[in-house]
Design a protein around this motif. Structure first.
Motif, mmCIF file in Angstrom:
data_model
loop_
_atom_site.group_PDB
_atom_site.id
_atom_site.type_symbol
_atom_site.label_atom_id
_atom_site.label_comp_id
_atom_site.label_asym_id
_atom_site.label_seq_id
_atom_site.Cartn_x
_atom_site.Cartn_y
_atom_site.Cartn_z
ATOM 1 N N ILE A 51 -45.996 -18.769 -11.918
ATOM 2 C CA ILE A 51 -46.536 -19.029 -13.264
ATOM 3 C C ILE A 51 -46.417 -17.765 -14.100
ATOM 4 C CG2 ILE A 51 -48.618 -19.549 -14.608
ATOM 5 C CD1 ILE A 51 -49.759 -20.836 -12.074
ATOM 6 N N ILE A 52 -46.788 -16.665 -13.466
ATOM 7 C CA ILE A 52 -46.803 -15.388 -14.198
ATOM 8 C C ILE A 52 -45.384 -14.996 -14.607
ATOM 9 C CG2 ILE A 52 -47.293 -12.904 -13.900
ATOM 10 C CD1 ILE A 52 -49.743 -13.899 -12.221
ATOM 11 N N THR A 53 -44.448 -15.090 -13.681
ATOM 12 C CA THR A 53 -43.089 -14.648 -14.033
ATOM 13 C C THR A 53 -42.464 -15.600 -15.052
ATOM 14 O OG1 THR A 53 -42.273 -15.735 -12.051
ATOM 15 C CG2 THR A 53 -42.594 -13.377 -11.913
ATOM 16 N N ASN A 54 -42.699 -16.907 -14.898
ATOM 17 C CA ASN A 54 -42.112 -17.853 -15.861
ATOM 18 C C ASN A 54 -42.664 -17.627 -17.263
ATOM 19 O OD1 ASN A 54 -40.654 -19.024 -13.871
ATOM 20 N ND2 ASN A 54 -42.052 -20.740 -13.541
ATOM 21 N N THR A 55 -43.954 -17.339 -17.337
ATOM 22 C CA THR A 55 -44.583 -17.233 -18.661
ATOM 23 C C THR A 55 -44.359 -15.851 -19.265
ATOM 24 O OG1 THR A 55 -46.270 -18.686 -17.738
ATOM 25 C CG2 THR A 55 -46.696 -17.787 -19.912
ATOM 26 N N LEU A 56 -44.579 -14.828 -18.467
ATOM 27 C CA LEU A 56 -44.431 -13.479 -19.021
ATOM 28 C C LEU A 56 -42.962 -13.120 -19.227
ATOM 29 C CD1 LEU A 56 -47.389 -13.519 -17.990
ATOM 30 C CD2 LEU A 56 -47.154 -11.080 -17.576
ATOM 31 N N GLY A 57 -42.104 -13.858 -18.526
ATOM 32 C CA GLY A 57 -40.670 -13.593 -18.673
ATOM 33 C C GLY A 57 -40.060 -14.215 -19.916
ATOM 34 N N VAL A 58 -40.825 -14.981 -20.673
ATOM 35 C CA VAL A 58 -40.287 -15.581 -21.908
ATOM 36 C C VAL A 58 -39.890 -14.453 -22.864
ATOM 37 C CG1 VAL A 58 -40.950 -16.900 -23.972
ATOM 38 C CG2 VAL A 58 -41.600 -17.720 -21.696
ATOM 39 N N PRO A 59 -38.683 -14.510 -23.408
ATOM 40 C CA PRO A 59 -38.261 -13.417 -24.297
ATOM 41 C C PRO A 59 -39.246 -13.248 -25.452
ATOM 42 C CG PRO A 59 -36.427 -14.910 -23.840
ATOM 43 C CD PRO A 59 -37.653 -15.545 -23.241
ATOM 44 N N GLY A 60 -39.581 -12.020 -25.731
ATOM 45 C CA GLY A 60 -40.465 -11.733 -26.863
ATOM 46 C C GLY A 60 -41.940 -11.712 -26.502
ATOM 47 N N MET A 61 -42.262 -11.887 -25.214
ATOM 48 C CA MET A 61 -43.679 -11.908 -24.829
ATOM 49 C C MET A 61 -44.246 -10.489 -24.841
ATOM 50 S SD MET A 61 -45.818 -14.223 -24.177
ATOM 51 C CE MET A 61 -44.976 -15.706 -23.637
ATOM 52 N N SER A 62 -45.381 -10.314 -25.539
ATOM 53 C CA SER A 62 -45.958 -8.966 -25.666
ATOM 54 C C SER A 62 -47.389 -8.860 -25.169
ATOM 55 C CB SER A 62 -45.996 -8.542 -27.143
ATOM 56 O OG SER A 62 -44.711 -8.347 -27.621
ATOM 57 N N TYR A 63 -48.044 -9.997 -24.963
ATOM 58 C CA TYR A 63 -49.488 -9.946 -24.719
ATOM 59 C C TYR A 63 -49.885 -11.168 -23.902
ATOM 60 C CZ TYR A 63 -54.483 -9.593 -25.987
ATOM 61 O OH TYR A 63 -55.847 -9.468 -25.965
ATOM 62 N N VAL A 64 -50.817 -10.993 -22.981
ATOM 63 C CA VAL A 64 -51.300 -12.132 -22.179
ATOM 64 C C VAL A 64 -52.821 -12.074 -22.045
ATOM 65 C CG1 VAL A 64 -51.321 -13.152 -19.858
ATOM 66 C CG2 VAL A 64 -49.162 -12.464 -20.886
#
Ligand code: DGJ
Length: 714
Positions: free
Chosen positions: A444-457
């Motif tokens: 889940i973490i890699t799929n979501t944080l790996g989205v291009p342009g992701m800066s904050y979670v």
């Protein structure tokens, strides 16, 4: 470069021989852990046990059992023990004697001291570990337990720390709460008996109880005088802090909660307790907090020297009710008023069971096709195109029974067999002790944080454990769940921080349930509470600030409480400033106030977030709350006054300024229609300002005033 120094290293046999051969007093090792203004003194007794001197006491450690440094149950010690173990042969007693001490110099004025203790009858060892930060008067303390017995040793109590304090006039300030009511202080005299602060919530420390407290040695704690000790247990699970008041002493024992947590330690394994962070001051709470904040910026949270940006979140603005266009429509106004990051909250995922409310979808982390037909990437791209960074909400540890994940893996949830399943917010906790769950959550973490342009979670956690059953752990290892869960969580958080060093992380737990330095070291900030009513936040942020620098406290402007926008903005900009507003619907007047506040915040955020905090007027006590921040070079300062009740107050008396410097006075983002500050544009020395104070422009309830002081060159 690390340098190693071995001060004293004696095998216990050697020590015993020496003790037998010569007068004990001359030979018994003693050592002191020393910081700039604090010391902890230890002494080995004639019996080989390790004793400590009570903090602040003038006398020596008396080498009587009540003074033992890390007392063990079952062999003569009959108060609250730090350690209770059942050995492989069933013996329920432990005896620990001093073996050796090793000191290691570390970077930045820190020193690690490891004190090895051993049971003379068993191959069972305990190492007391202390890391001192000399300049900050901070001591991090933890314990490591290891053995080589014939089978597992069961640890029933394993405190991180066990400090002795004098019992006279000793006050405890501790914090209790609930959802949207976090961090309520209680200050009380410790009296004979055992006072216990704890939580049994498993996957978070805080919500009802809180692992942060203050001990005050000179009566009720004061801001600028008196000896105080802040305690903060770095642990995001069930904890216990027990203050055992007996005889001549109070013993402060803190660590994982022994409740239902017996840990079967295999031969050769090491059990490492959570770290306890102690911060000392002989000059009251203000000095104590400034030192703890300085430590935290270096070691307690991520990027502690980088001022935080302004964030716009959609949760209070849209809740679950949004689609691509509604969110994308917020980016241009977000940029226009000056926010710098947009955070998309809960509700963006789930297809078979769309996450359109909190009933369903948790666990199915594919973007919802009706709301985000092309996934998250185009939304992130759109935000960046409009000039704001993009962030996302996740809650990787949880599952709704109404989800594809639960349909496929019902055994992944933490529940008790034979019992009616108890939901909280319609959800269950996934069993992180199970390797397949760890892999799933990492995906889940890699799929979501790996989205291009992701800066904050924003990493959320909206329930705690009430039915602690794991179908992965063996029947006789169920009690490991409490500890193994948190350690697996930390492993995942650490991996996240290392894999995505440029993504900013917010720790959230259905409000402020994870406000502890155990998790915070992988995060940049935490969400103190869902309650964003600024009248509540004035006091809540004051109380959190005893332990955490304001850069770690996310503070968003919302409509909660329906307070005036100017007041709400002033309160939020005294911490990590954000907004949770539907900017499309906001009135032009309120929009202008928000834009003014953001621009003001950008001028002073390096001062509020990196400077020293001085708490001036306690909002629990008077008609207003007041604070000021001073830059480390004392050239700039920011004063905040929050009026909670009507009444022309006395001048606010700033602290920490350079008495000799001259400062110009300027109110930032004044409230529309109010008379200017009486000293606006004047120039005064720090001495004058600290002596005469500044009358703020606010006098009625729900008015606020922010004043910038800038040192002039002439
Ligand atoms: C609880 C958090 O505290 C809120 O800010 C929000 O993120 C919701 N969860 C979303 O479900």
């Amino acid at each position: 470069m690390k340098s190693f120094r071995i001060l004293l290293l004696a095998s216990f046999t050697g020590l015993a021989l020496l003790l037998n051969a010569q007068p004990a007093a001359t030979l018994r090792p003693s050592f002191t852990l020393q910081t700039a203004h604090f010391s902890l003194a230890f002494q080995v007794g004639a019996d080989g046990r390790l004793y400590q001197r009570a903090i602040g006491a003038d006398d020596k450690a008396k080498s009587q059992r009540a003074d033992e440094a890390y007392p063990q149950a079952g062999d003569g010690y009959f108060w609250e023990p730090a350690l209770q173990a059942v050995h492989a042969d069933g013996n329920t007693s432990t005896t620990l004697q001093y073996v050796s001490l090793i000191r290691t110099n570390e970077a930045d004025g820190r020193e690690l001291t490891r004190v090895l203790l051993r049971d003379p009858a068993y191959p069972f060892e305990v190492t007391l570990c202390f890391r001192t930060d000399r300049e900050r008067d901070v001591i991090e303390q933890w314990t490591e337990i290891q053995h080589h017995e014939s089978g597992a040793v069961t640890l029933e109590r394993m405190a991180s720390t066990s400090l002795l304090l004098p019992p006279h006039n000793l006050y405890l300030r501790h914090f209790s709460g609930d959802w949207a009511k976090e961090m309520n202080p209680t200050t009380e005299l410790l009296t004979p008996g055992t006072k216990v602060l704890d939580s049994k919530t498993g996957v978070r420390a805080h919500q009802f109880g809180n692992p942060n407290f203050i001990l005050s040695l000179d009566g009720e704690p004061q801001e600028n005088s008196g000896r105080v000790l802040a305690g903060s247990l770095a642990w995001s699970g069930s904890f216990q802090c027990a203050f055992d008041h007996f005889g001549d002493h109070v013993r402060a024992l803190c660590g994982v909660n022994p409740f239902a947590s017996a840990y079967h330690l295999a031969p050769g394994e090491t059990f490492t307790t959570p770290v306890m962070i102690w911060t000392w001051s002989a000059n009251g709470l203000g000095d104590m907090s400034r030192k703890l904040h300085a430590w935290a910026r270096d070691h307690g949270l991520r990027a502690g020297h980088e001022p935080r940006t302004v964030l716009l979140n959609n949760w209070e603005a849209t809740f679950f009710n949004f689609d691509f266009n509604r969110i994308a429509g917020l980016f241009a106004p977000a940029k226009e008023i000056g926010t710098e990051i947009f955070l998309l909250d809960d509700g963006w995922f789930g297809n078979k069971y769309p996450r359109t409310n909190d009933n369903a979808g948790l666990g199915d982390w594919q973007p919802n096709r009706a709301r985000l037909p092309d996934g998250l990437a185009p939304l992130a791209a759109q935000a960046i195109k409009r000039g704001v960074k993009f962030g996302i909400w996740i809650e990787p540890e949880m599952v709704n029974p109404k989800s594809e994940l639960f349909e496929q893996h019902p055994d992944w949830a933490i529940v008790q067999p034979q019992r009616k399943v108890e939901l909280q917010r319609n959800q269950l906790v996934l069993d992180l002790t199970r390797p397949a769950v760890q892999e799933f959550e990492w995906s889940i973490i890699t799929n979501t944080l790996g989205v291009p342009g992701m800066s904050y979670v924003k990493w959320d956690c909206n329930r705690y454990l009430t039915q602690p059953g794991s179908s992965y752990l063996a029947p006789d290892r169920q009690s490991h769940l409490w500890i193994d869960y948190v350690n697996a969580l930390y492993a995942m958080m650490e991996r996240t921080a290392k894999t995505y060093p440029n993504i900013e992380l917010m720790l959230c737990s259905g409000g402020g349930g994870r406000a502890d330095y155990g998790a915070l070291k992988y995060f940049h900030e935490f969400w103190p509470s869902d309650n964003t009513d600024p009248t509540v936040r004035v006091a809540m942020q004051w109380d959190y600030s005893y332990f955490f620098p304001v850069m770690a406290l996310a503070s968003h402007v919302t409509h909660w409480g329906h307070r005036p926008m100017h007041f709400a903005c002033c309160v939020a900009m005294s911490a990590r400033f954000g907004m949770d507003l539907d900017l499309v619907k906001l009135s032009p007047e309120d929009k202008a106030i928000c834009a003014g506040a953001i621009s003001a915040y950008k001028k002073i955020r390096d001062v509020t977030q990196l400077g020293d905090l001085f708490r001036l007027e306690n909002p629990h006590q008077g008609i207003r709350g007041a604070l000021n921040f001073v830059s480390t070079d004392r050239n700039r300062a920011a004063i905040f006054a929050f009026q909670l009740k009507d009444g022309e107050g006395k001048p606010v008396m700033p602290q920490g300024l350079d008495p000799a410097k001259k400062y110009s006075v300027h109110e930032l983002n004044p409230a529309p229609g109010r008379a200017a500050l009486t000293r606006e544009a004047g120039t005064f020395t720090g001495e004058e300002l600290m002596r005469d104070g500044l009358k703020p422009s606010c006098g009625k309830a729900l008015e606020a005033c922010v004043v910038e002081l800038t040192a002039t060159t002439n």
